[in-house]
Design an enzyme around this catalytic site. Sequence first.
Site, mmCIF file in Angstrom:
data_model
loop_
_atom_site.group_PDB
_atom_site.id
_atom_site.type_symbol
_atom_site.label_atom_id
_atom_site.label_comp_id
_atom_site.label_asym_id
_atom_site.label_seq_id
_atom_site.Cartn_x
_atom_site.Cartn_y
_atom_site.Cartn_z
ATOM 1 N N LYS A 3 -2.779 8.837 -9.714
ATOM 2 C CA LYS A 3 -1.944 8.763 -8.508
ATOM 3 C C LYS A 3 -1.195 10.093 -8.390
ATOM 4 O O LYS A 3 -0.074 10.227 -8.859
ATOM 5 C CB LYS A 3 -0.997 7.567 -8.600
ATOM 6 C CG LYS A 3 -0.758 6.911 -7.239
ATOM 7 C CD LYS A 3 -0.079 5.570 -7.389
ATOM 8 C CE LYS A 3 0.376 5.051 -6.051
ATOM 9 N NZ LYS A 3 -0.700 4.637 -5.148
HETATM 10 C C1 LIG Z 1 -1.440 3.543 -4.813
HETATM 11 C C2 LIG Z 1 -2.854 3.540 -4.314
HETATM 12 C C3 LIG Z 1 -3.583 2.357 -4.117
HETATM 13 C C4 LIG Z 1 -2.973 0.991 -4.271
HETATM 14 O O1 LIG Z 1 -2.446 0.731 -5.524
HETATM 15 P P1 LIG Z 1 -1.404 -0.450 -5.733
HETATM 16 O O2 LIG Z 1 -1.085 -0.405 -7.181
HETATM 17 O O3 LIG Z 1 -2.089 -1.700 -5.320
HETATM 18 O O4 LIG Z 1 -0.243 -0.146 -4.848
HETATM 19 C C5 LIG Z 1 -4.899 2.467 -3.719
HETATM 20 N N1 LIG Z 1 -5.477 3.658 -3.502
HETATM 21 C C6 LIG Z 1 -4.807 4.812 -3.672
HETATM 22 C C7 LIG Z 1 -5.503 6.086 -3.418
HETATM 23 C C8 LIG Z 1 -3.482 4.794 -4.085
HETATM 24 O O5 LIG Z 1 -2.815 5.945 -4.234
#
Ligand SMILES: *Cc1c(COP(=O)(O)O)cnc(C)c1O
Length: 371
Positions: A210
């Site tokens: 992330k």
């Molecule tokens: C944060 C994110 C998600 C969703 O993750 P959650 O933990 O469900 O909030 C999906 N795809 C990407 C690219 C992300 O950055």
Amino acid sequence: MPDTLAREADLPLTFAFEQSAAPIDTVERARLLANPGFGRVFTDHMAIVRYNEQQGWHDAKICPRAAFQMDGASAVLHYAQEIFEGLKAYRLADGGTALFRPEANAKRFAESARRMAMVPLPEAIFLDSIRELVRVEKDWIPEIEGGSLYLRPFMIASEVFLGVKPSSEYIYAVIASSVGAYFKAGAGAVTLWVSQDYTRAAPGGTGAAKCGGNYASSLVAQAEATRQGCDQVLFLDAVERKWIEELGGMNIFFVMDDGSLVTPPLTGTILPGITRDSILTMARAQGLTVREEPYAIDQCRADAASGRLVEAFACGTAAVVAPIAEMKMKDGAFTIGSGGPGQTTVRIRDALTGIQFGKLPDPQGWLERLD
Ligand SMILES: *Cc1c(COP(=O)(O)O)cnc(C)c1O
């Protein structure tokens, strides 16, 4: 290398509290919380922890939210060594406050750090920073339907140096934003632009981390989606440009006519969403058939036409579960199911939000109550 730098001696850290001298008054706060939108209302305080090689993790505090002072040569400004997280604090039906699976965010944050050659923040420090900030800011949780306090932990490379190498200093911080529904449409359905020119993540790249860089590279595709009159962009795999991966910031699920769920597998190019994992776990517990398997865009289109594919939805912490009405690509558009929120999608969203807001039993023990 980074792992050895996260010393056990860093733990436990006590968060000092510096109260804001000029908090937003209660009348103004009530006005802001009545219609917060997403990501524009911020609370009075933030959490900060610093890292350097001499002191390890240190100087933990909850302090007034303020602008960062940064040298123009700070590494993050040039080489984008940055990661973040997103989770929510909920006001429960009984008036209490709770987090949803925060330890999963703590773990993913450390994994993102490792991929970006950053020093992983000890999970206990991550969790304490969230708990301490929410305790101070819990009056910022909107009482409106679906409202919550969105927490945004992030970490930046703060060494002042233009050489290309992993930074030796980091700033970890958490800000909080009172939020309502992510999409203006609320319970409506979104349309997706299938990006055939741009990809989000390649094998061996940073797709599972992330990091801000993934978002930076997705913005041009998102802008194209907007120009095409779509709400979000859907990315395909970078190698064959064939397999459905995910949206810019949300994972994707498909509901087939036999009631089964399909979602692309985690092969390293897809962000391992906690919402995705929660939905898989709940669906399996309810006896639904769920398959984590590759799904080609051409197959998706054919299945939408034949009626084999009946619903699709995107999911993530911010938007929770968003029904997908339509997909548009260069050579045409196609509708999925009825083009509105399908019954399985609505059932899954209600089951998940029911747990998050303390309205339904929590068999997995996913909620962490703070009071
Ligand atoms: C944060 C994110 C998600 C969703 O993750 P959650 O933990 O469900 O909030 C999906 N795809 C990407 C690219 C992300 O950055």
